[in-house]
Design an enzyme around this catalytic site. Sequence first.
Site, PDB file in Angstrom:
ATOM      1  N   THR A  56     -43.264 -32.898 -33.528  1.00  0.00           N
ATOM      2  CA  THR A  56     -42.823 -33.587 -32.319  1.00  0.00           C
ATOM      3  C   THR A  56     -42.609 -32.577 -31.206  1.00  0.00           C
ATOM      4  O   THR A  56     -41.904 -31.582 -31.388  1.00  0.00           O
ATOM      5  CB  THR A  56     -41.528 -34.365 -32.597  1.00  0.00           C
ATOM      6  OG1 THR A  56     -41.828 -35.431 -33.509  1.00  0.00           O
ATOM      7  CG2 THR A  56     -40.944 -34.957 -31.333  1.00  0.00           C
ATOM      8  N   GLN A  86     -50.207 -39.815 -37.013  1.00  0.00           N
ATOM      9  CA  GLN A  86     -49.041 -40.207 -37.807  1.00  0.00           C
ATOM     10  C   GLN A  86     -48.363 -41.419 -37.173  1.00  0.00           C
ATOM     11  O   GLN A  86     -47.966 -41.384 -36.005  1.00  0.00           O
ATOM     12  CB  GLN A  86     -48.031 -39.063 -37.943  1.00  0.00           C
ATOM     13  CG  GLN A  86     -46.951 -39.401 -38.968  1.00  0.00           C
ATOM     14  CD  GLN A  86     -45.872 -38.353 -39.067  1.00  0.00           C
ATOM     15  OE1 GLN A  86     -45.156 -38.121 -38.098  1.00  0.00           O
ATOM     16  NE2 GLN A  86     -45.729 -37.731 -40.227  1.00  0.00           N
ATOM     17  N   HIS A 122     -45.732 -42.651 -41.828  1.00  0.00           N
ATOM     18  CA  HIS A 122     -44.543 -41.786 -41.914  1.00  0.00           C
ATOM     19  C   HIS A 122     -43.470 -42.489 -42.744  1.00  0.00           C
ATOM     20  O   HIS A 122     -42.745 -43.354 -42.268  1.00  0.00           O
ATOM     21  CB  HIS A 122     -44.026 -41.496 -40.517  1.00  0.00           C
ATOM     22  CG  HIS A 122     -43.108 -40.316 -40.422  1.00  0.00           C
ATOM     23  ND1 HIS A 122     -42.518 -39.729 -41.524  1.00  0.00           N
ATOM     24  CD2 HIS A 122     -42.685 -39.584 -39.347  1.00  0.00           C
ATOM     25  CE1 HIS A 122     -41.766 -38.713 -41.120  1.00  0.00           C
ATOM     26  NE2 HIS A 122     -41.859 -38.603 -39.812  1.00  0.00           N
ATOM     27  N   ASN A 132     -38.316 -38.270 -43.850  1.00  0.00           N
ATOM     28  CA  ASN A 132     -37.403 -37.705 -42.850  1.00  0.00           C
ATOM     29  C   ASN A 132     -36.366 -38.665 -42.287  1.00  0.00           C
ATOM     30  O   ASN A 132     -35.915 -38.521 -41.159  1.00  0.00           O
ATOM     31  CB  ASN A 132     -38.195 -37.071 -41.701  1.00  0.00           C
ATOM     32  CG  ASN A 132     -39.027 -35.894 -42.157  1.00  0.00           C
ATOM     33  OD1 ASN A 132     -38.945 -35.474 -43.315  1.00  0.00           O
ATOM     34  ND2 ASN A 132     -39.835 -35.353 -41.264  1.00  0.00           N
ATOM     35  N   TYR A 155     -36.553 -41.873 -41.470  1.00  0.00           N
ATOM     36  CA  TYR A 155     -36.967 -42.922 -40.541  1.00  0.00           C
ATOM     37  C   TYR A 155     -37.099 -44.266 -41.269  1.00  0.00           C
ATOM     38  O   TYR A 155     -36.775 -44.377 -42.441  1.00  0.00           O
ATOM     39  CB  TYR A 155     -38.234 -42.490 -39.805  1.00  0.00           C
ATOM     40  CG  TYR A 155     -37.987 -41.240 -38.975  1.00  0.00           C
ATOM     41  CD1 TYR A 155     -37.031 -41.241 -37.956  1.00  0.00           C
ATOM     42  CD2 TYR A 155     -38.653 -40.049 -39.248  1.00  0.00           C
ATOM     43  CE1 TYR A 155     -36.760 -40.092 -37.219  1.00  0.00           C
ATOM     44  CE2 TYR A 155     -38.388 -38.902 -38.516  1.00  0.00           C
ATOM     45  CZ  TYR A 155     -37.442 -38.919 -37.499  1.00  0.00           C
ATOM     46  OH  TYR A 155     -37.165 -37.791 -36.782  1.00  0.00           O
ATOM     47  N   ARG A 175     -46.810 -39.991 -45.960  1.00  0.00           N
ATOM     48  CA  ARG A 175     -45.909 -38.832 -46.054  1.00  0.00           C
ATOM     49  C   ARG A 175     -44.567 -39.272 -46.615  1.00  0.00           C
ATOM     50  O   ARG A 175     -43.997 -40.289 -46.165  1.00  0.00           O
ATOM     51  CB  ARG A 175     -45.701 -38.196 -44.681  1.00  0.00           C
ATOM     52  CG  ARG A 175     -44.982 -36.842 -44.747  1.00  0.00           C
ATOM     53  CD  ARG A 175     -44.670 -36.325 -43.364  1.00  0.00           C
ATOM     54  NE  ARG A 175     -44.547 -34.868 -43.345  1.00  0.00           N
ATOM     55  CZ  ARG A 175     -43.873 -34.182 -42.419  1.00  0.00           C
ATOM     56  NH1 ARG A 175     -43.256 -34.825 -41.444  1.00  0.00           N
ATOM     57  NH2 ARG A 175     -43.819 -32.877 -42.463  1.00  0.00           N
ATOM     58  N   ASN A 224     -31.873 -36.485 -40.995  1.00  0.00           N
ATOM     59  CA  ASN A 224     -31.342 -37.638 -40.264  1.00  0.00           C
ATOM     60  C   ASN A 224     -30.342 -38.459 -41.077  1.00  0.00           C
ATOM     61  O   ASN A 224     -30.269 -39.686 -40.974  1.00  0.00           O
ATOM     62  CB  ASN A 224     -32.481 -38.522 -39.756  1.00  0.00           C
ATOM     63  CG  ASN A 224     -33.252 -37.856 -38.638  1.00  0.00           C
ATOM     64  OD1 ASN A 224     -32.665 -37.371 -37.672  1.00  0.00           O
ATOM     65  ND2 ASN A 224     -34.562 -37.806 -38.760  1.00  0.00           N
ATOM     66  N   GLY A 246     -46.361 -26.026 -40.295  1.00  0.00           N
ATOM     67  CA  GLY A 246     -45.830 -26.630 -39.092  1.00  0.00           C
ATOM     68  C   GLY A 246     -45.560 -25.615 -38.006  1.00  0.00           C
ATOM     69  O   GLY A 246     -46.440 -25.272 -37.216  1.00  0.00           O
ATOM     70  N   ARG A 247     -44.339 -25.097 -37.969  1.00  0.00           N
ATOM     71  CA  ARG A 247     -43.952 -24.223 -36.863  1.00  0.00           C
ATOM     72  C   ARG A 247     -44.819 -22.969 -36.712  1.00  0.00           C
ATOM     73  O   ARG A 247     -44.977 -22.497 -35.582  1.00  0.00           O
ATOM     74  CB  ARG A 247     -42.467 -23.877 -36.984  1.00  0.00           C
ATOM     75  CG  ARG A 247     -41.592 -25.104 -36.709  1.00  0.00           C
ATOM     76  CD  ARG A 247     -40.135 -24.771 -36.517  1.00  0.00           C
ATOM     77  NE  ARG A 247     -39.405 -25.939 -35.997  1.00  0.00           N
ATOM     78  CZ  ARG A 247     -38.150 -25.896 -35.568  1.00  0.00           C
ATOM     79  NH1 ARG A 247     -37.476 -24.761 -35.604  1.00  0.00           N
ATOM     80  NH2 ARG A 247     -37.578 -26.978 -35.105  1.00  0.00           N
TER      81      ARG A 247
END
Length: 364
Positions: free
Chosen positions: A27, A100, A176, A179, A181, A228, A236, A317-318
């Site tokens: 994101t 996604q 998704h 995480n 959600y 995923r 979260n 990712g990062r």
Amino acid sequence: MSGKTLFDPYTLGPLTLSNRIVLAPLTRNRAGAGFIPSELAATYYSQRASAGLLISEATQISQQGQGYQDTPGIYTQSQIDGWRKVTDAVHTKGGRIFLQLWHVGRVSHVDLQANGAAPVAPSAIRAETKTFANNSFVDVSEPRALALDELPGIVNDFRQAAANAIAAGFDGVEIHGANGYLLEQFIKDGANVRTDAYGGSIENRARLLLEVTAAVVAEIGAGRTGVRISPVSPANGISSSDPQPQFDYIADQLNALGIVYLHVVEGATGGPRDVAPFDYDALRRRFKNTYIANNGYDLELATSRLDEGKADLFAFGRPFIANPDLVERLKAGAPLAAFNPATLYGGGAAGYTDYPALAGTSAQ
């Protein structure tokens, strides 16, 4: 020793990937008015098109599904047109890209919802987390529980979003279910205390994810559908009393649906891998198609896990943020650049498309 490397081509359903390295969803909060991908997004993703597979940033399937400021959608024609610029740019570079699909559920704020409505959730339990709204981090709002007759509409929103993604030129979609959600809120009993057909047993709590997946498969095909999950991540404010049997069951059911891949966050999202006991190898054994491993991977760990047959593809990712040419750097054993934390979320080109490629590599 298997003799396989991360840089070998890989067959993913109907697609041939150039290597086993995946750009994980990241994101970046840079969508423009109308939640349309910014003009810079095409540059950003095309810079990283040397990854075998790119998975886009999480993209809301409806306005109700939005949980953060300036995240893109896939529910209007203008959004589809905006994403088409991204997919065209990636395909011009020879890349492959999935979108996604995202509904945040209770991880939202009234200021992001139509007419200031409460966010929705399986149960009216507020998440212990923050979101980004009005240019600052704020506590999420109190949610309301979804009524039983609203759930078919959620399923249909995912189905339509998948159709829209294909219309926008994506090679497939990732649902998704991780995480903290909405779909994971139904899966995990820390957020779901329903007593109807979507609560209680592990089968009931998995029902919405499986209905969504079946609808997407029916719309665009199993070979273009991935999911995923994050079995033990506390992201979260989510929690589960029974992650192993819950996700063993989910892996079996997703396997039966024939989806092309299972993308697994191993440990805490963006955090320690050993946050809680879990047998990821059990998922690998149960799920017969492609297993994408995610969380804390570097070249050494990914190579080791590939050699052991523990996973097929590996999501980074990062490291991709400041290294658009990450694949080439890993292959050459070159040093990795560090990203600027101040420009991770929101803004323009700075910290988004202005990270340079290493001299002699192919990212532009």
